[in-house]
Design an enzyme around this catalytic site. Structure first.
Site, PDB file in Angstrom:
ATOM      1  N   TRP A  21       0.825  -1.220   0.000  1.00 17.24           N
ATOM      2  CA  TRP A  21       0.000   0.000   0.000  1.00 17.24           C
ATOM      3  C   TRP A  21       0.857   1.268   0.000  1.00 17.24           C
ATOM      4  O   TRP A  21       0.338   2.365  -0.086  1.00 17.24           O
ATOM      5  CB  TRP A  21      -0.968   0.003   1.177  1.00 17.24           C
ATOM      6  CG  TRP A  21      -0.345  -0.350   2.490  1.00 17.24           C
ATOM      7  CD1 TRP A  21       0.273   0.498   3.338  1.00 17.24           C
ATOM      8  CD2 TRP A  21      -0.265  -1.647   3.087  1.00 17.24           C
ATOM      9  NE1 TRP A  21       0.735  -0.185   4.431  1.00 17.24           N
ATOM     10  CE2 TRP A  21       0.417  -1.509   4.310  1.00 17.24           C
ATOM     11  CE3 TRP A  21      -0.696  -2.920   2.705  1.00 17.24           C
ATOM     12  CZ2 TRP A  21       0.672  -2.586   5.155  1.00 17.24           C
ATOM     13  CZ3 TRP A  21      -0.451  -3.980   3.552  1.00 17.24           C
ATOM     14  CH2 TRP A  21       0.224  -3.815   4.751  1.00 17.24           C
ATOM     15  N   ARG A  22       2.188   1.098   0.107  1.00 13.32           N
ATOM     16  CA  ARG A  22       3.066   2.269   0.046  1.00 13.32           C
ATOM     17  C   ARG A  22       3.442   2.606  -1.391  1.00 13.32           C
ATOM     18  O   ARG A  22       3.993   3.656  -1.646  1.00 13.32           O
ATOM     19  CB  ARG A  22       4.367   1.952   0.797  1.00 13.32           C
ATOM     20  CG  ARG A  22       4.175   1.745   2.284  1.00 13.32           C
ATOM     21  CD  ARG A  22       4.931   2.802   3.058  1.00 13.32           C
ATOM     22  NE  ARG A  22       4.680   2.709   4.470  1.00 13.32           N
ATOM     23  CZ  ARG A  22       5.443   2.012   5.309  1.00 13.32           C
ATOM     24  NH1 ARG A  22       6.499   1.355   4.862  1.00 13.32           N
ATOM     25  NH2 ARG A  22       5.153   1.985   6.581  1.00 13.32           N
ATOM     26  N   GLU A  34      -5.681   0.961   5.404  1.00 11.92           N
ATOM     27  CA  GLU A  34      -5.791   1.667   6.683  1.00 11.92           C
ATOM     28  C   GLU A  34      -6.869   1.048   7.568  1.00 11.92           C
ATOM     29  O   GLU A  34      -6.687   0.933   8.770  1.00 11.92           O
ATOM     30  CB  GLU A  34      -6.083   3.158   6.457  1.00 11.92           C
ATOM     31  CG  GLU A  34      -4.910   3.934   5.883  1.00 11.92           C
ATOM     32  CD  GLU A  34      -3.674   3.895   6.780  1.00 11.92           C
ATOM     33  OE1 GLU A  34      -3.818   3.717   7.999  1.00 11.92           O
ATOM     34  OE2 GLU A  34      -2.552   4.004   6.251  1.00 11.92           O
ATOM     35  N   GLN A  39      -5.631  -1.523  14.627  1.00 18.40           N
ATOM     36  CA  GLN A  39      -5.553  -2.525  15.705  1.00 18.40           C
ATOM     37  C   GLN A  39      -5.036  -3.880  15.233  1.00 18.40           C
ATOM     38  O   GLN A  39      -5.321  -4.893  15.840  1.00 18.40           O
ATOM     39  CB  GLN A  39      -6.930  -2.773  16.358  1.00 18.40           C
ATOM     40  CG  GLN A  39      -7.849  -1.622  16.396  1.00 18.40           C
ATOM     41  CD  GLN A  39      -7.856  -0.956  17.748  1.00 18.40           C
ATOM     42  OE1 GLN A  39      -7.186  -1.392  18.659  1.00 18.40           O
ATOM     43  NE2 GLN A  39      -8.578   0.125  17.858  1.00 18.40           N
ATOM     44  N   THR A  40      -4.349  -3.908  14.112  1.00 15.43           N
ATOM     45  CA  THR A  40      -3.871  -5.194  13.582  1.00 15.43           C
ATOM     46  C   THR A  40      -2.401  -5.066  13.221  1.00 15.43           C
ATOM     47  O   THR A  40      -1.989  -4.044  12.681  1.00 15.43           O
ATOM     48  CB  THR A  40      -4.676  -5.548  12.303  1.00 15.43           C
ATOM     49  OG1 THR A  40      -6.048  -5.543  12.636  1.00 15.43           O
ATOM     50  CG2 THR A  40      -4.305  -6.909  11.758  1.00 15.43           C
ATOM     51  N   TYR A  79     -13.084  -6.882  15.307  1.00 14.61           N
ATOM     52  CA  TYR A  79     -13.679  -5.549  15.079  1.00 14.61           C
ATOM     53  C   TYR A  79     -14.550  -5.569  13.810  1.00 14.61           C
ATOM     54  O   TYR A  79     -14.268  -4.882  12.839  1.00 14.61           O
ATOM     55  CB  TYR A  79     -12.603  -4.468  14.952  1.00 14.61           C
ATOM     56  CG  TYR A  79     -11.686  -4.395  16.145  1.00 14.61           C
ATOM     57  CD1 TYR A  79     -12.018  -3.618  17.243  1.00 14.61           C
ATOM     58  CD2 TYR A  79     -10.499  -5.119  16.168  1.00 14.61           C
ATOM     59  CE1 TYR A  79     -11.188  -3.565  18.344  1.00 14.61           C
ATOM     60  CE2 TYR A  79      -9.666  -5.077  17.276  1.00 14.61           C
ATOM     61  CZ  TYR A  79     -10.016  -4.300  18.351  1.00 14.61           C
ATOM     62  OH  TYR A  79      -9.191  -4.249  19.434  1.00 14.61           O
ATOM     63  N   TYR A 117      -7.922  10.151  11.868  1.00 12.48           N
ATOM     64  CA  TYR A 117      -6.665   9.546  11.443  1.00 12.48           C
ATOM     65  C   TYR A 117      -6.750   9.022   9.998  1.00 12.48           C
ATOM     66  O   TYR A 117      -5.915   9.346   9.152  1.00 12.48           O
ATOM     67  CB  TYR A 117      -6.249   8.404  12.404  1.00 12.48           C
ATOM     68  CG  TYR A 117      -5.251   7.518  11.748  1.00 12.48           C
ATOM     69  CD1 TYR A 117      -3.927   7.931  11.631  1.00 12.48           C
ATOM     70  CD2 TYR A 117      -5.629   6.320  11.139  1.00 12.48           C
ATOM     71  CE1 TYR A 117      -3.004   7.162  10.940  1.00 12.48           C
ATOM     72  CE2 TYR A 117      -4.721   5.553  10.451  1.00 12.48           C
ATOM     73  CZ  TYR A 117      -3.409   5.970  10.354  1.00 12.48           C
ATOM     74  OH  TYR A 117      -2.511   5.223   9.657  1.00 12.48           O
ATOM     75  N   ASP A 135      -1.657   8.684  14.962  1.00  5.16           N
ATOM     76  CA  ASP A 135      -2.075   7.372  15.456  1.00  5.16           C
ATOM     77  C   ASP A 135      -1.234   7.032  16.687  1.00  5.16           C
ATOM     78  O   ASP A 135      -0.486   7.886  17.189  1.00  5.16           O
ATOM     79  CB  ASP A 135      -1.933   6.303  14.355  1.00  5.16           C
ATOM     80  CG  ASP A 135      -0.477   5.956  14.065  1.00  5.16           C
ATOM     81  OD1 ASP A 135       0.420   6.728  14.471  1.00  5.16           O
ATOM     82  OD2 ASP A 135      -0.229   4.914  13.445  1.00  5.16           O
ATOM     83  N   CYS A 196      17.179   3.806  21.622  1.00 12.50           N
ATOM     84  CA  CYS A 196      17.631   5.180  21.888  1.00 12.50           C
ATOM     85  C   CYS A 196      19.120   5.361  21.585  1.00 12.50           C
ATOM     86  O   CYS A 196      19.546   6.456  21.201  1.00 12.50           O
ATOM     87  CB  CYS A 196      17.367   5.553  23.347  1.00 12.50           C
ATOM     88  SG  CYS A 196      15.630   5.526  23.766  1.00 12.50           S
ATOM     89  N   CYS A 199      19.747   6.432  17.715  1.00 11.95           N
ATOM     90  CA  CYS A 199      18.548   7.145  17.268  1.00 11.95           C
ATOM     91  C   CYS A 199      18.919   8.496  16.660  1.00 11.95           C
ATOM     92  O   CYS A 199      19.608   9.301  17.298  1.00 11.95           O
ATOM     93  CB  CYS A 199      17.605   7.353  18.447  1.00 11.95           C
ATOM     94  SG  CYS A 199      16.136   8.263  17.972  1.00 11.95           S
ATOM     95  N   CYS A 205      15.751  14.753  21.720  1.00 14.76           N
ATOM     96  CA  CYS A 205      14.690  14.011  22.412  1.00 14.76           C
ATOM     97  C   CYS A 205      14.678  14.354  23.910  1.00 14.76           C
ATOM     98  O   CYS A 205      15.602  14.003  24.653  1.00 14.76           O
ATOM     99  CB  CYS A 205      14.882  12.511  22.205  1.00 14.76           C
ATOM    100  SG  CYS A 205      13.619  11.539  23.038  1.00 14.76           S
TER     101      CYS A 205
HETATM  102  S1  SF4 Z   1      12.982   9.364  19.804  1.00 15.41           S
HETATM  103 FE1  SF4 Z   1      13.802   9.497  21.875  1.00 15.41          FE
HETATM  104  S2  SF4 Z   1      12.736   7.874  22.967  1.00 15.41           S
HETATM  105 FE2  SF4 Z   1      12.438   7.456  20.791  1.00 15.41          FE
HETATM  106  S3  SF4 Z   1      14.113   6.079  20.282  1.00 15.41           S
HETATM  107 FE3  SF4 Z   1      14.843   8.146  19.857  1.00 15.41          FE
HETATM  108  S4  SF4 Z   1      15.890   8.759  21.709  1.00 15.41           S
HETATM  109 FE4  SF4 Z   1      14.646   7.007  22.234  1.00 15.41          FE
END
Ligand code: SF4
Length: 350
Positions: A21-22, A34, A39-40, A79, A117, A135, A196, A199, A205
């Site tokens: 679907w992308r 969608e 919920q799946t 559902y 959404y 979402d 994290c 990331c 963050c």
């Molecule tokens: S956005 Fe923030 S909480 Fe999410 S993975 Fe990155 S560092 Fe971690």
């Protein structure tokens, strides 16, 4: 705000999953995906998406389909009101929109089964219109990156997150921006064990900086789970059984299950035999109990169903047990009908 969108899109282009679907801008396919994916999990939803697209390659095919066929294809996804709304909306698109999916957010939002959404997803993915999707994944990413602790299930929270999501949206690239933030939440900034350490958003963050990643997002209400005890009666006579179409406004409307009565607690065999509900079912029919199943637990979003199947061999034709909305069928034909997963699980272990 630009760095957020740029970083998330750069991450997406390197890490995105290849999902059918992308690669389309067809609003019908996007809508279908969608609704199926609400919920799946993607791996479970994929098989359903492919089945629906194969069976109904355009909205006109879905609109013309028999409702029983739509419900049967949907079987197992849960559902079930989503499947009914899907079918109703397909018919409406044919009658009121000449078979063309509307491209305006407000018009899309009016369609049955389409909330904020889904309307934003269709408007942005299919028509590249600047509407931000929010979402569960988006709530989590935004709550953590921007350190927002307003409960996501409160009216204020919904407003605050919708405003923030719109401010951050790259208005020139809404489709890819929306896909990117959702995918980032699904694959990287996951509810448990987000990555994290590696990331791209770590330096901006707030949750990471304040060491409150596992505390966000905040939810105010705990979902109350209602416990229900179902006593299913599986009648049999010469390879026939009785099934029941669920027509009340309860779970699984329009699906088929066995005749049933509900109790406040789990029944012993003596309590079952003495109950007025059982006596009302069996009337004067001669019978014997051949098997009592183990309790089957079935978890729904707000309910826990504990079901026991009482297998009853009758000594006279089943039509003598008159049950409203019930059908007498050959046992082997039960799979021709749309049945809840709970019934499927019971039949599988027989
Ligand atoms: S956005 Fe923030 S909480 Fe999410 S993975 Fe990155 S560092 Fe971690």
């Amino acid at each position: 705000m630009e760095p957020f969108s740029q970083k998330i899109i750069a991450w997406y282009l390197k890490n995105k999953r290849d999902l059918p679907w992308r690669t389309t801008q067809n609003p019908y396919f996007i809508w279908l995906s969608e609704i199926i994916l609400q919920q799946t999990r993607v791996d479970q939803g994929m098989a359903y998406y492919l089945k629906f697209v194969k069976e109904f390659p355009a909205v006109a095919h879905l609109a013309k389909a028999d409702n029983e066929k739509v419900m049967k294809l949907w079987q197992g996804l849960g559902y079930y009101s989503r499947a009914r709304n899907l079918h109703t909306t397909a018919k409406l698109i044919m009658t009121d929109y000449n078979g063309v999916f509307p491209d305006d957010y407000a018009e899309i939002r009016k369609l049955k089964g389409i909330g904020d959404y889904t309307a934003a997803a269709i408007a942005s993915f299919a028509y590249n219109k600047p509407h931000a999707v929010v979402d569960g994944n988006v709530y989590r990413v935004l709550a953590r990156v921007f350190g927002v602790n307003t409960p996501i299930d409160s009216a204020n929270g919904k407003k605050e997150f919708a405003t923030l999501a719109f401010e951050l949206l790259d208005k020139k690239k809404p489709a890819i921006h929306n896909q990117a933030i959702m995918e980032f939440g699904a694959l990287h900034c996951k509810p448990i064990n987000p990555d994290c350490n590696y990331c791209p958003l770590q330096t901006m963050c707030i949750a990471f900086e304040k060491k409150i990643v596992s505390e966000l997002p905040v939810k105010s209400k705990k979902t109350k789970v209602r416990k229900r005890f179902f006593n299913y009666i599986v009648f049999s006579y010469k390879n026939q059984t009785i099934i029941n179409k669920r027509i009340t406004k309860d779970i699984w409307t329009s699906l088929y299950d066995f005749p049933l009565f509900e109790t406040e607690t789990e029944l012993t065999e003596a309590e079952f035999l003495q109950s007025k509900e059982w006596k009302a079912f069996i009337k004067k029919m001669p019978y014997k109990i051949t098997e009592v199943s183990k309790p089957f637990k079935h978890v729904l979003s707000h309910q826990l169903i504990i079901a026991r199947f009482w297998e009853i061999k009758c000594e006279k034709p089943l039509k003598e047990i008159a049950i409203k909305n019930a059908l007498v069928i050959q046992e082997k034909n039960i799979h021709h009908y749309a049945i809840p997963r709970l019934i499927d699980n019971y039949l599988l272990q027989k």
